[in-house]
Design a protein around this motif. Structure first.
Motif, PDB file in Angstrom:
ATOM      1  N   CYS A 160      -2.728 -10.156 -11.130  1.00  0.00           N
ATOM      2  CA  CYS A 160      -3.429 -11.486 -12.229  1.00  0.00           C
ATOM      3  C   CYS A 160      -2.458 -12.809 -11.327  1.00  0.00           C
ATOM      4  N   GLU A 161      -3.295 -13.407 -10.653  1.00  0.00           N
ATOM      5  CA  GLU A 161      -3.039 -14.834 -10.513  1.00  0.00           C
ATOM      6  C   GLU A 161      -2.200 -15.869 -11.484  1.00  0.00           C
ATOM      7  N   GLU A 162      -2.349 -15.375 -13.075  1.00  0.00           N
ATOM      8  CA  GLU A 162      -1.491 -16.266 -13.958  1.00  0.00           C
ATOM      9  C   GLU A 162      -0.971 -16.032 -14.635  1.00  0.00           C
ATOM     10  N   CYS A 163      -1.325 -14.662 -15.057  1.00  0.00           N
ATOM     11  CA  CYS A 163       0.309 -13.857 -15.903  1.00  0.00           C
ATOM     12  C   CYS A 163       0.742 -12.786 -14.817  1.00  0.00           C
ATOM     13  N   ASN A 164       1.201 -11.686 -15.529  1.00  0.00           N
ATOM     14  CA  ASN A 164       2.722 -10.912 -15.110  1.00  0.00           C
ATOM     15  C   ASN A 164       1.788  -9.703 -15.090  1.00  0.00           C
ATOM     16  N   ALA A 165       0.368  -9.474 -15.370  1.00  0.00           N
ATOM     17  CA  ALA A 165      -0.567  -7.938 -15.572  1.00  0.00           C
ATOM     18  C   ALA A 165      -0.357  -6.957 -13.996  1.00  0.00           C
ATOM     19  N   LYS A 166      -0.521  -6.301 -14.439  1.00  0.00           N
ATOM     20  CA  LYS A 166      -0.758  -5.159 -12.330  1.00  0.00           C
ATOM     21  C   LYS A 166      -1.666  -4.102 -12.731  1.00  0.00           C
ATOM     22  N   ARG A 167      -2.181  -4.084 -11.690  1.00  0.00           N
ATOM     23  CA  ARG A 167      -3.408  -3.264 -11.410  1.00  0.00           C
ATOM     24  C   ARG A 167      -2.961  -2.571 -10.259  1.00  0.00           C
ATOM     25  N   GLU A 168      -3.529  -0.796 -10.533  1.00  0.00           N
ATOM     26  CA  GLU A 168      -3.372   0.206  -9.199  1.00  0.00           C
ATOM     27  C   GLU A 168      -5.313   0.601  -8.771  1.00  0.00           C
ATOM     28  N   LEU A 169      -4.912  -0.374  -7.574  1.00  0.00           N
ATOM     29  CA  LEU A 169      -6.671   0.671  -7.663  1.00  0.00           C
ATOM     30  C   LEU A 169      -6.131   1.821  -6.117  1.00  0.00           C
ATOM     31  N   ARG A 170      -7.478   2.117  -6.040  1.00  0.00           N
ATOM     32  CA  ARG A 170      -7.972   2.909  -4.786  1.00  0.00           C
ATOM     33  C   ARG A 170      -8.174   2.678  -3.647  1.00  0.00           C
ATOM     34  N   ALA A 171      -8.260   2.841  -2.814  1.00  0.00           N
ATOM     35  CA  ALA A 171      -8.964   2.666  -1.209  1.00  0.00           C
ATOM     36  C   ALA A 171      -8.850   4.020  -0.268  1.00  0.00           C
ATOM     37  N   PRO A 172     -10.047   3.869   0.545  1.00  0.00           N
ATOM     38  CA  PRO A 172     -10.284   4.872   1.544  1.00  0.00           C
ATOM     39  C   PRO A 172      -9.307   4.337   3.139  1.00  0.00           C
ATOM     40  N   HIS A 173      -8.677   4.625   3.275  1.00  0.00           N
ATOM     41  CA  HIS A 173      -8.316   4.264   4.514  1.00  0.00           C
ATOM     42  C   HIS A 173      -9.012   4.089   5.694  1.00  0.00           C
ATOM     43  N   ARG A 174      -7.791   2.235   6.594  1.00  0.00           N
ATOM     44  CA  ARG A 174      -9.106   2.421   7.844  1.00  0.00           C
ATOM     45  C   ARG A 174      -7.991   2.094   9.037  1.00  0.00           C
ATOM     46  N   ASP A 188      -3.737  -0.320   7.002  1.00  0.00           N
ATOM     47  CA  ASP A 188      -3.035  -1.048   5.718  1.00  0.00           C
ATOM     48  C   ASP A 188      -1.747  -0.374   5.194  1.00  0.00           C
ATOM     49  N   CYS A 189      -1.632   0.972   5.541  1.00  0.00           N
ATOM     50  CA  CYS A 189      -0.532   2.245   5.076  1.00  0.00           C
ATOM     51  C   CYS A 189       0.100   3.021   5.879  1.00  0.00           C
ATOM     52  N   ASP A 190       0.724   3.916   5.867  1.00  0.00           N
ATOM     53  CA  ASP A 190       1.187   4.989   6.884  1.00  0.00           C
ATOM     54  C   ASP A 190       0.478   5.787   6.904  1.00  0.00           C
ATOM     55  N   GLY A 191      -0.638   6.059   6.652  1.00  0.00           N
ATOM     56  CA  GLY A 191      -1.600   7.471   6.973  1.00  0.00           C
ATOM     57  C   GLY A 191      -1.946   7.549   8.034  1.00  0.00           C
ATOM     58  N   THR A 192      -2.234   8.079   8.703  1.00  0.00           N
ATOM     59  CA  THR A 192      -2.724   9.232   9.530  1.00  0.00           C
ATOM     60  C   THR A 192      -3.735   9.912  10.422  1.00  0.00           C
ATOM     61  N   TYR A 249       1.061  -1.438  -0.646  1.00  0.00           N
ATOM     62  CA  TYR A 249      -0.090  -0.239  -0.187  1.00  0.00           C
ATOM     63  C   TYR A 249       0.741   1.017   0.328  1.00  0.00           C
ATOM     64  N   TYR A 250       0.216   2.396  -0.578  1.00  0.00           N
ATOM     65  CA  TYR A 250       0.963   3.755  -1.137  1.00  0.00           C
ATOM     66  C   TYR A 250       0.484   4.462  -0.235  1.00  0.00           C
ATOM     67  N   TYR A 251       1.444   5.667  -0.134  1.00  0.00           N
ATOM     68  CA  TYR A 251      -0.051   6.967   0.755  1.00  0.00           C
ATOM     69  C   TYR A 251      -0.009   7.779  -0.102  1.00  0.00           C
ATOM     70  N   GLU A 252      -1.433   8.181  -0.353  1.00  0.00           N
ATOM     71  CA  GLU A 252      -1.846   9.065  -1.494  1.00  0.00           C
ATOM     72  C   GLU A 252      -1.877  10.415  -0.660  1.00  0.00           C
ATOM     73  N   ASN A 253      -3.194  10.488   0.017  1.00  0.00           N
ATOM     74  CA  ASN A 253      -3.677  11.742   0.398  1.00  0.00           C
ATOM     75  C   ASN A 253      -4.245  11.517   1.672  1.00  0.00           C
ATOM     76  N   LYS A 254      -4.857  12.163   2.940  1.00  0.00           N
ATOM     77  CA  LYS A 254      -5.313  12.498   3.957  1.00  0.00           C
ATOM     78  C   LYS A 254      -6.681  10.930   3.705  1.00  0.00           C
ATOM     79  N   LYS A 255      -7.198  11.111   2.754  1.00  0.00           N
ATOM     80  CA  LYS A 255      -8.387  10.065   2.683  1.00  0.00           C
ATOM     81  C   LYS A 255      -8.428   8.645   2.130  1.00  0.00           C
ATOM     82  N   TYR A 256      -6.974   8.859   0.737  1.00  0.00           N
ATOM     83  CA  TYR A 256      -6.979   7.879   0.352  1.00  0.00           C
ATOM     84  C   TYR A 256      -5.627   7.058   0.103  1.00  0.00           C
ATOM     85  N   HIS A 257      -5.133   5.544  -0.376  1.00  0.00           N
ATOM     86  CA  HIS A 257      -4.509   4.944  -0.307  1.00  0.00           C
ATOM     87  C   HIS A 257      -4.162   4.503  -1.690  1.00  0.00           C
TER      88      HIS A 257
END
Length: 328
Positions: free
Chosen positions: A127-141, A167-171, A113-121
């Motif tokens: 992908c479990e089968e190939c080398n594909a990757k994707r970046e998702l955004r989620a609110p801090h927990r 999850d991340c270093d967000g405070t 997880y990477y800190y993005e801002n005060k609300k989100y990381h």
């Protein structure tokens, strides 16, 4: 078992005796399963079968029997990867697109997880089968058991709790008003020593003295108040002598609001005026029986007090070791 074995032997001999040069027109064909296959198109291949007895030949059009081969890891985009299949009979090859199988969120401990801002990381899924990757955004927990007290709340200042994202270093900072009994509020509880008969003052210990607070003592039905003007932890409160059995209650107030309580409730009865017990100090005995008529001392730390009615108390190192009450 013996008869069954003999039956198998006879059947084998009869099969072996069938000639392989039987006329095709008269033969009851037994088509071989070791056929030759030729690809026709992406859907069908041609299968060639031979009769076991007469060598007759036939061809049939059949659908490919696709067998999973592999993921072509260099052929993928944001939504799909390419899967290659091979026909298990003729060796024909086909490819088709298949949606990515993203890692289950139940296994998010494997994510970074990477800190993005005060609300989100943001975090990266693979992908479990190939080398594909994707970046998702989620609110801090944020959860309460991940909090840290940055500043304790006082009765006139808010405290600060710092919550950390699990999850991340967000405070985030949460400002809390003072509330009795909470872990983020300063404790202003107070306690007092035992109050004896004839005693004209109470010594009160403040855990955290604060200017502007008011100390209130209730002894029986009488109430006494004293405003705290400095930061001394020990305060003396003048009272009228208490009677036997009266309760002693103390509390600390700020602007009419109770902020501290007496932590000695289990020991708040005034001592009986004629009762001396082992362990009492000389001051406590004086409050209970009054001043002695005479005193004396001896070696080994002993001191003796005597009264006109014949009562006496023996002190050892300043506390009651033995006593005699002439009135009882």
């Amino acid at each position: 078992m013996k008869k069954q074995w003999i039956g198998f032997m006879i059947a084998g001999m009869l099969v072996a005796a069938v000639p392989t040069n039987v006329n095709a027109e008269d033969c009851y064909h037994n088509w071989s399963y070791s056929a030759d296959y030729t690809k026709l198109d992406d859907t069908y291949h041609q299968a060639e079968y031979y009769c076991y007895y007469c060598n007759a030949k036939k061809t049939e059009k059949e659908k490919h029997t696709w067998l999973y081969e592999e993921i072509l890891e260099d052929q993928y985009d944001a939504n799909y990867h390419t899967v290659q299949y091979e026909c298990m009979d003729c060796g024909a090859v086909k490819t088709e697109k298949q949606a990515h199988s993203w890692e289950d969120e139940d296994y998010d401990e494997y994510y970074t997880y990477y800190y993005e801002n005060k609300k989100y990381h943001t975090y990266e899924q693979k992908c479990e089968e190939c080398n594909a990757k994707r970046e998702l955004r989620a609110p801090h927990r944020y959860f309460s058991f991940y909090d840290k007290i940055a500043k304790y709340a006082t009765f006139n200042k808010k405290g600060i709790l710092v919550y950390s994202c699990i999850d991340c270093d967000g405070t985030k900072k949460v400002y809390k008003k003072w509330k009795s009994g909470t872990d983020y509020s300063r404790n202003y509880d107070i306690k007092h020593g035992t109050v004896f008969n004839r005693q004209t003052s109470i010594t009160v210990k403040l855990k955290r003295p604060s200017k502007g607070t008011v100390l209130q003592a209730t002894i029986g039905t009488k109430k006494y108040k004293k405003k705290i003007k400095n930061n001394k932890k020990t305060v003396k409160l003048n009272i009228k002598p208490a009677e036997y059995g009266e309760k002693v209650k103390l509390a600390l107030y700020y602007k009419g609001k109770k902020i501290g309580k007496d932590s000695c409730d289990y020991n708040d009865e005034v001592w009986y005026s004629n009762r001396v017990t082992e362990g009492m100090t000389q001051k406590q005995v004086r409050y209970t029986w009054g001043a002695p008529s005479s005193t004396s001392s001896s070696s080994y730390g002993f001191t003796y007090w005597n009264w006109d009615d014949g009562s006496m108390v023996s002190f050892r190192n300043g506390v009651v070791d033995y006593w005699f009450d002439a009135a009882n």
